[in-house]
Motif scaffolding. Structure first.
Motif, PDB file in Angstrom:
ATOM      1  N   GLY A  17      66.408  59.716  71.563  1.00  0.00           N
ATOM      2  CA  GLY A  17      66.299  60.587  70.971  1.00  0.00           C
ATOM      3  C   GLY A  17      65.360  61.611  69.769  1.00  0.00           C
ATOM      4  N   LYS A  18      65.900  62.332  68.856  1.00  0.00           N
ATOM      5  CA  LYS A  18      64.387  62.803  68.059  1.00  0.00           C
ATOM      6  C   LYS A  18      63.243  62.190  68.419  1.00  0.00           C
ATOM      7  CE  LYS A  18      63.680  64.702  63.541  1.00  0.00           C
ATOM      8  NZ  LYS A  18      63.775  64.316  62.179  1.00  0.00           N
ATOM      9  N   ASP A  19      62.631  60.765  68.445  1.00  0.00           N
ATOM     10  CA  ASP A  19      61.835  60.137  67.872  1.00  0.00           C
ATOM     11  C   ASP A  19      61.393  60.038  69.930  1.00  0.00           C
ATOM     12  OD1 ASP A  19      61.327  59.146  65.818  1.00  0.00           O
ATOM     13  OD2 ASP A  19      63.067  56.718  67.196  1.00  0.00           O
ATOM     14  N   GLY A  20      61.793  60.849  70.499  1.00  0.00           N
ATOM     15  CA  GLY A  20      60.832  61.030  71.667  1.00  0.00           C
ATOM     16  C   GLY A  20      61.307  62.728  72.121  1.00  0.00           C
ATOM     17  N   TRP A  21      61.269  63.670  71.032  1.00  0.00           N
ATOM     18  CA  TRP A  21      60.992  64.899  71.061  1.00  0.00           C
ATOM     19  C   TRP A  21      59.446  64.250  70.682  1.00  0.00           C
ATOM     20  CZ3 TRP A  21      60.599  67.604  65.974  1.00  0.00           C
ATOM     21  CH2 TRP A  21      60.320  68.620  66.379  1.00  0.00           C
ATOM     22  N   VAL A  22      59.443  64.160  69.518  1.00  0.00           N
ATOM     23  CA  VAL A  22      58.448  63.553  68.022  1.00  0.00           C
ATOM     24  C   VAL A  22      56.718  63.106  69.145  1.00  0.00           C
ATOM     25  CG1 VAL A  22      56.875  62.622  66.166  1.00  0.00           C
ATOM     26  CG2 VAL A  22      59.930  63.811  66.104  1.00  0.00           C
ATOM     27  N   SER A  23      57.407  62.371  70.237  1.00  0.00           N
ATOM     28  CA  SER A  23      56.492  61.938  71.190  1.00  0.00           C
ATOM     29  C   SER A  23      56.084  62.569  71.695  1.00  0.00           C
ATOM     30  CB  SER A  23      56.996  60.760  71.729  1.00  0.00           C
ATOM     31  OG  SER A  23      58.249  61.178  72.684  1.00  0.00           O
ATOM     32  N   LEU A  24      56.415  63.462  71.366  1.00  0.00           N
ATOM     33  CA  LEU A  24      55.873  64.884  72.792  1.00  0.00           C
ATOM     34  C   LEU A  24      54.489  65.064  72.041  1.00  0.00           C
ATOM     35  CD1 LEU A  24      59.188  66.994  74.100  1.00  0.00           C
ATOM     36  CD2 LEU A  24      58.063  65.390  75.681  1.00  0.00           C
ATOM     37  N   GLY A  25      53.955  65.256  71.368  1.00  0.00           N
ATOM     38  CA  GLY A  25      53.420  65.446  70.279  1.00  0.00           C
ATOM     39  C   GLY A  25      52.090  65.153  70.423  1.00  0.00           C
ATOM     40  N   GLY A  26      52.002  63.717  70.811  1.00  0.00           N
ATOM     41  CA  GLY A  26      51.251  62.159  71.092  1.00  0.00           C
ATOM     42  C   GLY A  26      50.633  62.171  72.884  1.00  0.00           C
ATOM     43  N   ILE A  27      52.400  62.648  73.284  1.00  0.00           N
ATOM     44  CA  ILE A  27      52.003  63.528  74.973  1.00  0.00           C
ATOM     45  C   ILE A  27      50.648  64.294  75.397  1.00  0.00           C
ATOM     46  CG2 ILE A  27      53.158  63.112  76.765  1.00  0.00           C
ATOM     47  CD1 ILE A  27      55.434  62.169  75.845  1.00  0.00           C
ATOM     48  N   VAL A  28      51.216  64.799  74.583  1.00  0.00           N
ATOM     49  CA  VAL A  28      49.851  66.063  74.760  1.00  0.00           C
ATOM     50  C   VAL A  28      48.741  66.454  74.597  1.00  0.00           C
ATOM     51  CG1 VAL A  28      50.034  67.931  72.448  1.00  0.00           C
ATOM     52  CG2 VAL A  28      50.474  69.300  74.302  1.00  0.00           C
ATOM     53  N   LEU A  29      48.466  64.948  74.060  1.00  0.00           N
ATOM     54  CA  LEU A  29      47.151  64.646  74.158  1.00  0.00           C
ATOM     55  C   LEU A  29      46.149  64.334  75.272  1.00  0.00           C
ATOM     56  CD1 LEU A  29      47.296  62.931  70.379  1.00  0.00           C
ATOM     57  CD2 LEU A  29      46.453  65.436  70.987  1.00  0.00           C
ATOM     58  N   CYS A  30      47.308  63.455  76.001  1.00  0.00           N
ATOM     59  CA  CYS A  30      46.490  63.109  77.199  1.00  0.00           C
ATOM     60  C   CYS A  30      45.741  64.440  78.314  1.00  0.00           C
ATOM     61  CB  CYS A  30      48.145  62.723  78.199  1.00  0.00           C
ATOM     62  SG  CYS A  30      48.493  61.247  77.139  1.00  0.00           S
TER      63      CYS A  30
END
Length: 496
Positions: free
Chosen positions: A11-24
């Motif tokens: 849910g919302k936590d998955g959307w927030v995790s995109l901010g960490g994914i972009v660091l890849c």
């Protein structure tokens, strides 16, 4: 399917995790900051042949490791390294961080160098480190300030979490700005079809908007840092550019036409003193407003007087024979000239003695060539008088010199031309000898020390911000290597 299940499950936590994914992918964009240092083909080969496979294998390996040891999420990279390879990998990681920071620094140097050439940044010392690529530059002041800022940020944030949030917002915002600017280029410069532009903008813009909306959730957790830095830098750039442009237009509005030079000198009862005087100015047309103030306060001008402008061209070197462009200012008997000295980005400024000797040699050559040019002009049976308003800059036969000099030719027959030629040659030799005598008396460099002021609404920007930047950065006489014992500053106040 996996990504759909991921968002459904988190849910919302998955959307927030995109901010960490972009660091890849952060750091890979640093290669494109080197476009000013290497050609496009080199960047393409490096990205597709080395960077992308290496990064992909690294993340695939970490993902496989997490499948077996999911509890090692906070420190996946170092935990996944075999024990004998830990310290070699640690050293390589440190070196990679240094290389990545160097790419960012190089990009910052190139951008600020261009901003300075556009008048958007105060003038600082720019060192060109390559004779082949113009974009390879080094700015000591900027390097020091960025190093100091990095230390302060590290001490203030203490952990990499806040620094990662700040870096993520910075990178994604850069992606978005690049997409918008690319769309403008495609529309106005490349003139692509509207449908193609719309597809490009929707595809890339929507992806970046999703990541940007996610990473902005970390704004208060360190994400505010790049916005604060951008606000400070943009404020300084806007303030400097505004005052710089207003000052330039003020000087243009208050220049003295060359046709009024004689009147100006006679009005102030100006005496000619021995020596050579060089007045530095950014203007290449007309008489700068600092000159009338000079003759009003000190009613004396050197026997040989020159309005000097320094221009840096976007080429490697300027041939010494084409270094200087000359023009005659006012009547010939005033012995006043305009000179534009042109330098490439790899040319060094000569030391004062070498510069003065070379300048005077080119001036004598200019006088000689102008005399030869006058003798070879098309003749007619009647006397021809060319007014100053009708003259245009002319290129001489050999060197890149120009003249505004009013040339009067009175020709009647062949014998008259021979007599006139001999008289001109004698005059030229006398002028050369005069220049040598005046050089023995010494050369004085004059610079306008402009104090810019404004009224209440603009007082903070002009009187404080601009003045602080101008006084604390590289001064003109230091950049031009002018000896202090030969420098005379002329104060003038501009109110904008």
């Amino acid at each position: 399917m996996y990504i759909v299940q991921y968002f459904t499950r988190n849910g919302k936590d998955g959307w927030v995790s995109l901010g960490g994914i972009v660091l890849c992918v952060t750091g890979t964009e640093g290669m494109f900051a080197d476009l000013g240092h290497f050609n496009i083909r080199a960047v393409q080969i490096s990205f597709n042949g080395i960077l992308f496979p290496s990064v992909a294998l690294c993340y695939i390996g970490q993902a496989a490791y997490l499948r077996k040891f999911p509890e090692h999420v906070p420190d996946t990279f170092y935990k996944s390294i075999p024990a004998p390879m830990f310290w070699p990998t640690f050293i390589v990681a440190i070196l990679a961080a240094i290389i990545a920071s160097q790419a960012m620094l190089s990009g910052a140097f190139a951008i600020l160098s261009k901003a300075q050439s556009l008048g958007c940044m105060p003038r600082v010392r720019v060192i060109h480190t390559s004779r082949k690529y113009e974009g390879q530059v080094y700015i000591p002041e900027v390097n020091f300030m960025m190093g100091l800022a990095s230390i302060m940020v590290t001490i203030a944030f203490k952990t990499t979490n806040h620094i990662g949030n700040a870096y993520g917002i910075c990178v994604v915002t850069t992606f978005s700005i690049t997409t918008h600017l690319m769309t403008v280029v495609m529309l106005l410069t490349w003139k692509k079809h509207v449908i193609f532009i719309a597809l490009f903008y929707i595809m890339f813009g929507s992806i970046e908007l999703i990541y940007l909306s996610s990473i902005l959730s970390k704004f208060i957790d360190g994400g505010y840092l790049p916005f604060c830095f951008a606000l400070i830098v943009m404020s300084l750039m806007v303030a400097w550019h505004y005052v710089h442009v207003q000052r330039y237009w003020y000087e243009l509005d208050h220049i003295v036409p060359i046709s009024e030079m004689t009147t100006l000198l006679e009005k102030n009862d100006v005496r000619r003193v021995p020596g050579v005087g060089l007045l530095y100015t950014e203007l290449v047309q007309g008489i700068p407003p600092v000159f009338p103030r000079l003759v009003k306060k000190i009613p004396s001008v050197h026997s040989i007087f020159m309005f000097m402008s320094i221009k840096h061209l976007p080429i490697v070197r300027v041939v010494p024979a084409e270094r200087f462009l000359f023009r005659q200012v006012g009547p010939k008997e005033h012995r006043m000239f305009r000179c534009v000295a042109r330098y490439g980005y790899s040319d060094r400024l000569e030391d004062p003695k070498e510069f003065a000797a070379f300048l005077m040699d080119r001036l004598k050559m200019f006088i000689q060539e102008e005399s030869a040019f006058a003798q070879n002009e098309p003749e007619s049976n009647n006397s021809i008088e060319v007014s100053e308003d009708q003259t245009r800059p002319r290129r001489s036969t050999q060197t890149a010199v120009y003249s505004e000099e009013v040339i009067e030719t009175r020709v009647s027959n062949h014998s008259g031309r021979i007599t006139s030629s001999r008289a001109m040659n004698q005059t030229v030799e006398e002028e050369k000898q005069l220049i040598d005598r005046e050089m023995e008396q010494g050369m004085v460099y004059l610079m306008g020390e402009a104090n810019v002021t404004a009224k209440a609404k603009k007082k903070i920007v002009v009187n404080y911000v601009y003045t602080f930047l101008r006084k604390n950065l590289t001064q003109g006489h230091k950049a031009l290597a002018i000896p202090k014992d030969q420098l005379l500053k002329v104060g003038i106040t501009y109110e904008i």
